[in-house]
Write a protein that holds these residues in place. Structure first.
Motif, PDB file in Angstrom:
ATOM      1  N   TRP A  12       0.705  -1.257  -0.087  1.00 58.73           N
ATOM      2  CA  TRP A  12       0.074   0.021   0.159  1.00 58.73           C
ATOM      3  C   TRP A  12       0.931   1.291   0.168  1.00 58.73           C
ATOM      4  O   TRP A  12       0.208   2.399  -0.174  1.00 58.73           O
ATOM      5  CB  TRP A  12      -1.005  -0.056   1.114  1.00 58.73           C
ATOM      6  CG  TRP A  12      -0.132  -0.125   2.553  1.00 58.73           C
ATOM      7  CD1 TRP A  12       0.081  -1.373   3.343  1.00 58.73           C
ATOM      8  CD2 TRP A  12       0.116   0.727   3.520  1.00 58.73           C
ATOM      9  NE1 TRP A  12       0.733  -1.146   4.384  1.00 58.73           N
ATOM     10  CE2 TRP A  12       0.870   0.280   4.458  1.00 58.73           C
ATOM     11  CE3 TRP A  12       0.275   2.247   3.220  1.00 58.73           C
ATOM     12  CZ2 TRP A  12       1.613   0.950   5.256  1.00 58.73           C
ATOM     13  CZ3 TRP A  12       1.072   3.023   4.325  1.00 58.73           C
ATOM     14  CH2 TRP A  12       1.464   2.369   5.096  1.00 58.73           C
ATOM     15  N   ILE A  13       2.314   1.228   0.118  1.00 59.23           N
ATOM     16  CA  ILE A  13       3.070   2.345  -0.084  1.00 59.23           C
ATOM     17  C   ILE A  13       3.358   2.621  -1.473  1.00 59.23           C
ATOM     18  O   ILE A  13       4.225   1.941  -1.807  1.00 59.23           O
ATOM     19  CB  ILE A  13       4.409   2.021   1.018  1.00 59.23           C
ATOM     20  CG1 ILE A  13       3.935   1.604   2.478  1.00 59.23           C
ATOM     21  CG2 ILE A  13       5.293   3.160   0.872  1.00 59.23           C
ATOM     22  CD1 ILE A  13       5.178   1.024   3.176  1.00 59.23           C
ATOM     23  N   THR A  14       2.736   3.492  -1.917  1.00 62.81           N
ATOM     24  CA  THR A  14       3.034   3.619  -3.338  1.00 62.81           C
ATOM     25  C   THR A  14       4.103   4.841  -3.548  1.00 62.81           C
ATOM     26  O   THR A  14       4.579   5.174  -2.516  1.00 62.81           O
ATOM     27  CB  THR A  14       1.685   4.615  -4.035  1.00 62.81           C
ATOM     28  OG1 THR A  14       1.355   5.868  -3.269  1.00 62.81           O
ATOM     29  CG2 THR A  14       0.737   3.743  -3.779  1.00 62.81           C
ATOM     30  N   ASN A  15       4.695   4.993  -4.910  1.00 65.09           N
ATOM     31  CA  ASN A  15       5.834   5.693  -4.879  1.00 65.09           C
ATOM     32  C   ASN A  15       5.421   7.406  -4.259  1.00 65.09           C
ATOM     33  O   ASN A  15       6.174   8.154  -3.727  1.00 65.09           O
ATOM     34  CB  ASN A  15       6.121   5.923  -6.461  1.00 65.09           C
ATOM     35  CG  ASN A  15       6.852   4.493  -6.840  1.00 65.09           C
ATOM     36  OD1 ASN A  15       7.461   3.815  -6.066  1.00 65.09           O
ATOM     37  ND2 ASN A  15       6.410   4.275  -8.214  1.00 65.09           N
ATOM     38  N   GLU A  16       4.032   7.723  -4.650  1.00 66.69           N
ATOM     39  CA  GLU A  16       3.719   8.971  -4.201  1.00 66.69           C
ATOM     40  C   GLU A  16       3.801   9.241  -2.796  1.00 66.69           C
ATOM     41  O   GLU A  16       4.163  10.300  -2.110  1.00 66.69           O
ATOM     42  CB  GLU A  16       1.991   8.922  -4.632  1.00 66.69           C
ATOM     43  CG  GLU A  16       1.490  10.411  -4.479  1.00 66.69           C
ATOM     44  CD  GLU A  16       0.047  10.376  -4.736  1.00 66.69           C
ATOM     45  OE1 GLU A  16      -0.478  11.720  -4.582  1.00 66.69           O
ATOM     46  OE2 GLU A  16      -0.627   9.532  -5.053  1.00 66.69           O
ATOM     47  N   MET A  17       3.390   7.859  -1.964  1.00 67.58           N
ATOM     48  CA  MET A  17       3.521   8.137  -0.691  1.00 67.58           C
ATOM     49  C   MET A  17       4.838   8.051   0.167  1.00 67.58           C
ATOM     50  O   MET A  17       5.007   8.768   0.785  1.00 67.58           O
ATOM     51  CB  MET A  17       2.822   6.802  -0.141  1.00 67.58           C
ATOM     52  CG  MET A  17       1.322   6.946  -0.067  1.00 67.58           C
ATOM     53  SD  MET A  17       0.734   5.391   1.015  1.00 67.58           S
ATOM     54  CE  MET A  17       0.210   6.489   2.582  1.00 67.58           C
ATOM     55  N   VAL A  18       5.788   7.514  -0.815  1.00 64.02           N
ATOM     56  CA  VAL A  18       7.218   7.548  -0.383  1.00 64.02           C
ATOM     57  C   VAL A  18       7.823   8.917  -0.397  1.00 64.02           C
ATOM     58  O   VAL A  18       8.139   9.472   0.519  1.00 64.02           O
ATOM     59  CB  VAL A  18       8.135   6.735  -1.337  1.00 64.02           C
ATOM     60  CG1 VAL A  18       9.512   7.039  -1.089  1.00 64.02           C
ATOM     61  CG2 VAL A  18       7.740   5.311  -1.180  1.00 64.02           C
ATOM     62  N   GLU A  19       7.609   9.786  -1.463  1.00 62.59           N
ATOM     63  CA  GLU A  19       7.838  11.004  -1.419  1.00 62.59           C
ATOM     64  C   GLU A  19       7.321  11.980  -0.563  1.00 62.59           C
ATOM     65  O   GLU A  19       7.612  12.954   0.119  1.00 62.59           O
ATOM     66  CB  GLU A  19       7.692  11.489  -2.958  1.00 62.59           C
ATOM     67  CG  GLU A  19       8.346  10.792  -3.958  1.00 62.59           C
ATOM     68  CD  GLU A  19       9.951  10.789  -3.782  1.00 62.59           C
ATOM     69  OE1 GLU A  19      10.484  11.703  -3.358  1.00 62.59           O
ATOM     70  OE2 GLU A  19      10.615   9.753  -4.135  1.00 62.59           O
TER      71      GLU A  19
END
Length: 211
Positions: A110-117
Motif C-alpha cells: 500500500w506504500i505507493t511511490n507517491e506516498m514515499v515522496e
C-alpha cells in the motif's frame, strides 16, 4: 456516502467515518494535508491505482508505553549486541524497504511511490521519523511513522533478518518512554501487535489524547 475531498484543506469529523473506518476519499498527499490528517486522528491507506482513502477506525489500536512487554528471547538478543540501532539516519531507505519487502498473504504494497515522496517531505521538516536496525553495517530492519509531539503514529516496519523489526519496535518504545510520549498509535488490530502489549481503545478516547 463518503466525503469527497477537493482542494481546500478540510476533513469531516472522524465520527462520520463508516463502520470500516473510511472517512473520506480524494485530496492529495501534500505536507499540509498530511499534517492536518494526523492532527485530526486520520491517516491515508490505499493501493496503487486507487484514489487516496482516508481512515479513522473505531476502535483504535494503540500501545501505552508502560504496557509494552519484551519477551525473554528478545532480552537475550538485546544483551548479545548483534544489532546496532539508529534514529532518523536513513529515512528514505527505511520507507523504501517497507514498500518493497515481500509480506506473507499480500500481493503488493500500500506504500505507493507517491506516498514515499510525501513522507520523505514530512521527514525533511522533522514530522516523519525512522528507526534503523543495522547488522554488520547493513540495514536489516526498521520502521517509520509520524511524530505528533506526545503521540507517535506508527506506519510500517520491515525486517530482512529474524527479530530486526522487533528490535526497531523496542527501540521506538524506549525512545517514547524516555521522552514522555503518551501513546503509540498502531491504527488497526493485528495479533502480533497484541502480543507486544498493544490494545484497542474507543476512537473517542484516542481523540482525547490527540487534543
Amino acid at each position: 456516502m463518503y466525503y469527497l475531498l477537493k482542494k481546500e484543506l478540510f476533513f469531516p469529523p472522524v465520527s462520520e467515518a463508516d463502520e470500516d473506518g473510511i472517512l473520506a476519499i480524494g485530496g492529495d498527499l501534500s505536507v499540509e494535508r498530511l499534517q492536518l490528517a494526523y492532527r485530526s486522528g486520520i491517516f491515508p491507506w490505499f493501493e496503487d491505482g486507487d484514489p487516496i482513502i482516508w481512515w479513522a477506525p473505531n476502535p483504535r489500536m494503540v500501545l501505552f508505553p508502560d504496557e509494552f512487554r519484551v519477551s525473554k528471547s528478545m532480552r537475550n538478543i538485546i544483551n548479545r549486541n548483534i544489532f546496532k540501532v539508529t534514529l532518523n539516519q536513513n529515512f528514505r531507505d527505511v520507507i523504501s524497504n517497507c514498500k518493497n519487502i515481500k509480506r506473507d498473504g499480500q500481493n503488493g504494497t500500500w506504500i505507493t511511490n507517491e506516498m514515499v515522496e510525501a513522507y520523505c517531505n514530512l521527514n525533511q521538516i522533522g514530522v516523519a521519523k525512522s528507526i534503523e536496525v543495522w547488522q554488520n553495517n547493513e540495514l536489516v530492519g526498521g520502521l517509520y511513522g509520524i511524530d505528533s509531539g506526545q503521540i507517535f503514529c506508527g506506519e510500517s516496519m520491515f525486517s530482512k533478518v529474524p527479530n530486526a523489526s522487533k528490535m526497531a519496535f523496542i527501540a521506538l518504545v524506549n525512545y517514547l518512554k524516555t521522552n514522555n510520549y503518551q501513546l503509540l498509535d498502531c491504527q488497526v488490530y493485528n495479533e502480533h501487535l497484541e502480543s507486544l502489549g498493544c490494545r484497542e481503545i474507543p476512537r473517542s478516547e484516542f481523540m482525547k489524547f490527540l487534543k
